[in-house]
Design an enzyme around this catalytic site. Structure first.
Site, mmCIF file in Angstrom:
data_model
loop_
_atom_site.group_PDB
_atom_site.id
_atom_site.type_symbol
_atom_site.label_atom_id
_atom_site.label_comp_id
_atom_site.label_asym_id
_atom_site.label_seq_id
_atom_site.Cartn_x
_atom_site.Cartn_y
_atom_site.Cartn_z
ATOM 1 N N ASP A 35 0.886 -1.162 0.043
ATOM 2 C CA ASP A 35 -0.057 0.036 -0.145
ATOM 3 C C ASP A 35 1.006 1.325 0.084
ATOM 4 O O ASP A 35 2.175 1.160 0.043
ATOM 5 C CB ASP A 35 -1.166 -0.041 1.203
ATOM 6 C CG ASP A 35 -2.353 0.780 1.003
ATOM 7 O OD1 ASP A 35 -2.158 1.697 0.588
ATOM 8 O OD2 ASP A 35 -3.438 0.159 1.382
ATOM 9 N N ASP A 61 3.202 1.387 -5.110
ATOM 10 C CA ASP A 61 2.239 1.881 -6.112
ATOM 11 C C ASP A 61 2.069 1.044 -7.188
ATOM 12 O O ASP A 61 2.637 0.847 -8.047
ATOM 13 C CB ASP A 61 2.960 3.397 -6.428
ATOM 14 C CG ASP A 61 1.917 4.184 -7.613
ATOM 15 O OD1 ASP A 61 0.857 3.491 -7.667
ATOM 16 O OD2 ASP A 61 2.524 4.925 -8.090
ATOM 17 N N VAL A 62 0.796 0.375 -7.225
ATOM 18 C CA VAL A 62 0.404 -0.471 -8.002
ATOM 19 C C VAL A 62 0.241 0.017 -9.379
ATOM 20 O O VAL A 62 0.371 -0.656 -10.536
ATOM 21 C CB VAL A 62 -0.822 -1.122 -7.938
ATOM 22 C CG1 VAL A 62 -0.791 -2.135 -6.512
ATOM 23 C CG2 VAL A 62 -2.076 -0.246 -8.080
ATOM 24 N N ASN A 88 -6.541 -5.751 -4.509
ATOM 25 C CA ASN A 88 -7.770 -4.977 -3.822
ATOM 26 C C ASN A 88 -7.553 -3.347 -4.015
ATOM 27 O O ASN A 88 -8.395 -2.601 -3.990
ATOM 28 C CB ASN A 88 -7.708 -5.420 -2.137
ATOM 29 C CG ASN A 88 -8.523 -4.478 -1.512
ATOM 30 O OD1 ASN A 88 -9.872 -4.461 -1.742
ATOM 31 N ND2 ASN A 88 -7.901 -3.466 -0.797
ATOM 32 N N TYR A 154 -14.488 4.477 -13.353
ATOM 33 C CA TYR A 154 -14.722 3.601 -12.256
ATOM 34 C C TYR A 154 -15.451 2.378 -12.858
ATOM 35 O O TYR A 154 -14.793 1.309 -12.820
ATOM 36 C CB TYR A 154 -15.597 4.148 -11.043
ATOM 37 C CG TYR A 154 -15.482 3.153 -10.092
ATOM 38 C CD1 TYR A 154 -14.476 2.691 -9.097
ATOM 39 C CD2 TYR A 154 -16.628 2.218 -9.559
ATOM 40 C CE1 TYR A 154 -14.466 1.574 -8.169
ATOM 41 C CE2 TYR A 154 -16.646 1.127 -8.911
ATOM 42 C CZ TYR A 154 -15.799 1.004 -7.985
ATOM 43 O OH TYR A 154 -15.727 0.019 -7.119
ATOM 44 N N LYS A 158 -13.726 -1.491 -13.604
ATOM 45 C CA LYS A 158 -14.170 -2.812 -13.023
ATOM 46 C C LYS A 158 -14.799 -3.687 -14.008
ATOM 47 O O LYS A 158 -14.670 -5.136 -13.936
ATOM 48 C CB LYS A 158 -15.271 -2.313 -11.941
ATOM 49 C CG LYS A 158 -14.656 -1.518 -10.704
ATOM 50 C CD LYS A 158 -13.618 -2.147 -10.141
ATOM 51 C CE LYS A 158 -13.019 -1.602 -8.976
ATOM 52 N NZ LYS A 158 -11.892 -2.361 -8.084
#
Length: 258
Positions: A35, A61-62, A88, A154, A158
């Site tokens: 995270d 940092d993904v 997640n 968003y 998803k």
């Protein structure tokens, strides 16, 4: 779960991610919290260690390929293997009509919510393939299955996570690697409350009206608890889910049933 196993949970510092970390630890895994919030990660570490399991924190940092690569390299050096990956980490993105969404907002939302899981999987999969074992759970959303007006970045991200999950499951299934998506409905907590507040501002409703409207959409007439989501993630990492892969499973209190 496998003995002496290791799980990486991105976005594990708070909310759903924190509950997932604790759930996997209770099931016997050592947990790596990946995270950006070092202060809140410390709380997760304390909760995990109360279960008796080891917990390590890695600033990640993904959205950055370099950061993801360094995280996976460090985990392998420290633990030797990665059996479980829970993608997640995510952001809500802007609440606005499409024409008012900036390119920067669009790109940031997809970078975290969709590119992030891709990059984590890309780095972890070679090691799971080598061990002929792996369990990957991507946290999507019921918004990945239905429209959500004024949330185009968003919703798009998803929907992409669900498509990515199904395709990856087909790629790696014969190597004993399962890939599934969990699709929460509206999970009670600070994040959804901020979303309700922005929706109220956008529509001219009160916060209470927005929340009540969302609750009425669910068969149970309520929001979801983050522990509900964590419990399903734990199951998908367990031996009981051996032949469950390529699925997108709702935890929505009956808000979405497909």
């Amino acid at each position: 779960m496998r003995p002496e196993s290791t799980a990486i949970v991105t976005g594990g510092a708070r909310g759903i991610g924190q509950s997932i970390c604790v759930e996997l630890a209770r099931r016997g895994a050592s947990v790596v919290v990946a995270d950006l919030d070092s202060e809140e990660m410390a709380e997760t570490k304390e909760l995990v260690e109360e279960t008796g399991q080891r917990c390590e924190l890695v600033e990640t940092d993904v959205a950055s390929s370099e950061s993801v690569q360094k995280t996976v390299e460090w985990v392998l050096e420290e633990f030797g293997s990665i059996e479980y990956l829970v993608n997640n980490a995510g952001i809500a993105g802007p609440t606005a009509p499409c024409e008012e969404v900036s390119t920067e907002e669009w790109e940031q939302t997809l970078a975290v919510n969709l590119k992030g899981p891709f990059q984590m999987c890309r780095e972890v999969l070679p090691h799971m393939r080598a061990e002929s074992f792996g369990r990957i759970v991507n946290i999507a959303s019921v918004t990945g299955k239905r429209p959500l007006p004024n949330r185009t970045p968003y919703a798009t991200s998803k929907m992409g996570v669900i498509g990515f999950t199904r395709t990856l499951a087909a790629e790696v299934g014969e190597e004993n690697i399962n890939v599934n998506a969990v699709c929460p409905g509206s999970v009670d907590g600070p994040r959804i409350r901020r979303v309700f507040e922005r929706q109220a501002d956008e529509t001219g409703q009160t916060y209470e009206e927005v929340r009540a409207e969302v609750e009425r959409e669910a068969a149970r007439g309520e929001l979801v608890d983050r522990e509900d989501v964590a419990g399903l993630v734990g199951f998908l990492c367990s031996e009981q889910s051996e032949r469950i892969t390529g699925q997108d499973i709702n935890v929505s209190a009956g808000k979405v049933m497909y």
